[in-house]
Design a protein around this motif. Structure first.
Motif, PDB file in Angstrom:
ATOM      1  N   LEU A  13     -12.587   0.818 -10.598  1.00  0.00           N
ATOM      2  CA  LEU A  13     -11.692   1.812  -9.991  1.00  0.00           C
ATOM      3  C   LEU A  13     -11.382   3.001 -10.915  1.00  0.00           C
ATOM      4  N   PHE A  35      -4.963  12.506  -4.098  1.00  0.00           N
ATOM      5  CA  PHE A  35      -4.284  11.234  -3.837  1.00  0.00           C
ATOM      6  C   PHE A  35      -4.898  10.499  -2.635  1.00  0.00           C
ATOM      7  N   LEU A  39      -7.071   7.000  -2.471  1.00  0.00           N
ATOM      8  CA  LEU A  39      -6.595   5.847  -1.691  1.00  0.00           C
ATOM      9  C   LEU A  39      -7.668   5.350  -0.714  1.00  0.00           C
ATOM     10  N   GLU A  42     -10.636   3.865  -2.722  1.00  0.00           N
ATOM     11  CA  GLU A  42     -10.322   2.540  -3.282  1.00  0.00           C
ATOM     12  C   GLU A  42     -10.337   1.462  -2.200  1.00  0.00           C
ATOM     13  N   GLU A  43      -9.719   1.758  -1.055  1.00  0.00           N
ATOM     14  CA  GLU A  43      -9.643   0.730  -0.009  1.00  0.00           C
ATOM     15  C   GLU A  43     -11.034   0.388   0.535  1.00  0.00           C
ATOM     16  N   PRO A 101       0.625  -9.109   3.593  1.00  0.00           N
ATOM     17  CA  PRO A 101       0.047  -7.875   3.051  1.00  0.00           C
ATOM     18  C   PRO A 101      -1.358  -7.561   3.565  1.00  0.00           C
ATOM     19  N   PHE A 108      -4.406   2.041   6.160  1.00  0.00           N
ATOM     20  CA  PHE A 108      -4.299   3.316   5.438  1.00  0.00           C
ATOM     21  C   PHE A 108      -5.538   4.187   5.710  1.00  0.00           C
TER      22      PHE A 108
ATOM     23  N   ARG B  17      -0.524   3.954 -12.514  1.00  0.00           N
ATOM     24  CA  ARG B  17      -1.253   3.774 -11.252  1.00  0.00           C
ATOM     25  C   ARG B  17      -1.335   2.287 -10.927  1.00  0.00           C
ATOM     26  N   ASP B  19      -3.103   0.238  -8.852  1.00  0.00           N
ATOM     27  CA  ASP B  19      -4.272   0.136  -7.979  1.00  0.00           C
ATOM     28  C   ASP B  19      -4.770  -1.309  -7.933  1.00  0.00           C
ATOM     29  N   GLY B  20      -5.937  -1.513  -7.321  1.00  0.00           N
ATOM     30  CA  GLY B  20      -6.454  -2.863  -7.120  1.00  0.00           C
ATOM     31  C   GLY B  20      -6.743  -3.604  -8.411  1.00  0.00           C
ATOM     32  N   ALA B  21      -7.102  -2.877  -9.451  1.00  0.00           N
ATOM     33  CA  ALA B  21      -7.381  -3.520 -10.731  1.00  0.00           C
ATOM     34  C   ALA B  21      -6.076  -3.847 -11.455  1.00  0.00           C
ATOM     35  N   GLU B  24      -3.558  -6.868  -9.943  1.00  0.00           N
ATOM     36  CA  GLU B  24      -3.828  -8.269 -10.314  1.00  0.00           C
ATOM     37  C   GLU B  24      -3.194  -8.600 -11.661  1.00  0.00           C
ATOM     38  N   ARG B  25      -3.265  -7.636 -12.588  1.00  0.00           N
ATOM     39  CA  ARG B  25      -2.707  -7.866 -13.928  1.00  0.00           C
ATOM     40  C   ARG B  25      -1.179  -7.792 -13.913  1.00  0.00           C
ATOM     41  N   ASP B  45       2.488   7.181 -10.289  1.00  0.00           N
ATOM     42  CA  ASP B  45       1.688   8.287  -9.757  1.00  0.00           C
ATOM     43  C   ASP B  45       0.842   7.903  -8.555  1.00  0.00           C
ATOM     44  N   TYR B  46       0.601   6.599  -8.366  1.00  0.00           N
ATOM     45  CA  TYR B  46      -0.348   6.186  -7.319  1.00  0.00           C
ATOM     46  C   TYR B  46      -0.117   4.724  -6.977  1.00  0.00           C
ATOM     47  N   ILE B  47      -0.316   4.398  -5.694  1.00  0.00           N
ATOM     48  CA  ILE B  47      -0.275   2.993  -5.283  1.00  0.00           C
ATOM     49  C   ILE B  47      -1.223   2.807  -4.110  1.00  0.00           C
ATOM     50  N   SER B  48      -1.884   1.647  -4.063  1.00  0.00           N
ATOM     51  CA  SER B  48      -2.788   1.325  -2.959  1.00  0.00           C
ATOM     52  C   SER B  48      -2.276   0.054  -2.274  1.00  0.00           C
ATOM     53  N   SER B  49      -3.046  -0.467  -1.314  1.00  0.00           N
ATOM     54  CA  SER B  49      -2.616  -1.667  -0.584  1.00  0.00           C
ATOM     55  C   SER B  49      -2.429  -2.855  -1.527  1.00  0.00           C
ATOM     56  N   ALA B  50      -3.216  -2.899  -2.609  1.00  0.00           N
ATOM     57  CA  ALA B  50      -3.086  -4.007  -3.567  1.00  0.00           C
ATOM     58  C   ALA B  50      -1.731  -3.948  -4.273  1.00  0.00           C
ATOM     59  N   ILE B  52       0.956  -2.387  -3.020  1.00  0.00           N
ATOM     60  CA  ILE B  52       1.952  -2.645  -1.977  1.00  0.00           C
ATOM     61  C   ILE B  52       2.130  -4.157  -1.798  1.00  0.00           C
ATOM     62  N   ALA B  53       1.016  -4.909  -1.861  1.00  0.00           N
ATOM     63  CA  ALA B  53       1.082  -6.366  -1.678  1.00  0.00           C
ATOM     64  C   ALA B  53       1.960  -7.013  -2.744  1.00  0.00           C
ATOM     65  N   LEU B  56       5.533  -6.175  -1.919  1.00  0.00           N
ATOM     66  CA  LEU B  56       5.987  -6.921  -0.736  1.00  0.00           C
ATOM     67  C   LEU B  56       6.325  -8.371  -1.094  1.00  0.00           C
TER      68      LEU B  56
END
Lengths: 135, 94
Positions: A13, A35, A39, A42-43, A101, A108, B17, B19-21, B24-25, B45-50, B52-53, B56
């Motif tokens: 990523l 941005f 997004l 990545e998805e 989730p 998105f 950020r 993100d998906g990587a 997990e960490r 600065d950034y967030i993805s579905s990973a 958000i999970a 949540l």
């Protein structure tokens, strides 16, 4: 179209983000608009990594723009058919304790793209996504 | 890169950020949060579905114990992702 191949792993990523910045700089696009591209890319990429199970170790990513919209194309050779447009819609209005989730990434993608196309031909899955980006 | 910094009791800062990587960490850092939390996301600065999970799951865990999780302030584009996910209101994002 600027094209590059990335190892099939979520750890790709940061390299994907750098690729998007390189593309934006080459086309003189304001980085503030990155941005939504980050997004959606990545998805799509992480879904290919996790669900498609392709036989190659790399996924090819291409970026292009025409001054009004940005097109991204992801190619996965030897993959099982995977069509993000057919994924179930997550129930984002359920009470918090009932929320799961899963499925948000595709949600998105649908929200942010103008077009989303899927093709599976001769063992290669190609997903094409178009984001409005007027300049 | 992503970082979760502990501040005064009940406060944290989310930086970078998610993100998906990184998500997990970051799971183990979020799992340590207890009590009601206000998370300063001004440098997220950034967030993805990973990401958000992870948020949540943390929100659900804290709610089960009668606690809350509030994100404030939040950058507009990051806030939009929570709105798309239908989570903005319950996290106090305007």
């Amino acid at each position: 179209m600027l094209v590059r191949r990335f190892p099939r792993a979520v750890d790709s990523l940061p390299a994907l983000v750098a690729f998007v910045r390189e593309f934006f700089a080459a086309r003189a696009i304001d980085a503030d608009q990155a941005f939504d591209v980050d997004l959606v890319l990545e998805e799509l990429f992480t879904n290919m990594v996790r669900h498609a199970g392709g036989s190659t170790s790399e996924i090819e990513v291409g970026l292009d723009d025409d001054g009004t919209a940005l097109t991204m194309k992801l190619r996965d050779e030897g993959a099982e058919p995977w069509d993000p447009s057919q994924a179930p819609v997550p129930e984002t209005d359920r009470p918090i304790h009932e929320r799961r989730p899963g499925g948000l990434g595709i949600h998105f993608i649908r929200r942010l793209t103008r077009d989303l196309r899927f093709e599976h031909l001769d063992g290669t899955t190609t997903v094409t996504a178009v984001i409005e980006m007027p300049r | 890169m992503f970082r979760l910094d502990l501040g005064d009791p009940g406060t944290v800062r989310l930086i970078g950020r998610l993100d998906g990587a990184e998500a997990e960490r970051a799971v183990s850092s979020f799992a340590k949060l207890e009590g009601s939390i206000v998370a300063d996301c001004s440098e997220l600065d950034y967030i993805s579905s990973a990401g958000i999970a992870v948020i949540l799951v943390t929100l659900q865990r804290l709610n089960q114990k009668g606690h809350t999780l509030r994100l404030h302030p939040v950058q507009p584009r990051v806030g939009n992702v929570f709105k798309y996910a239908g989570l903005a209101q319950m996290l106090g994002i305007e």
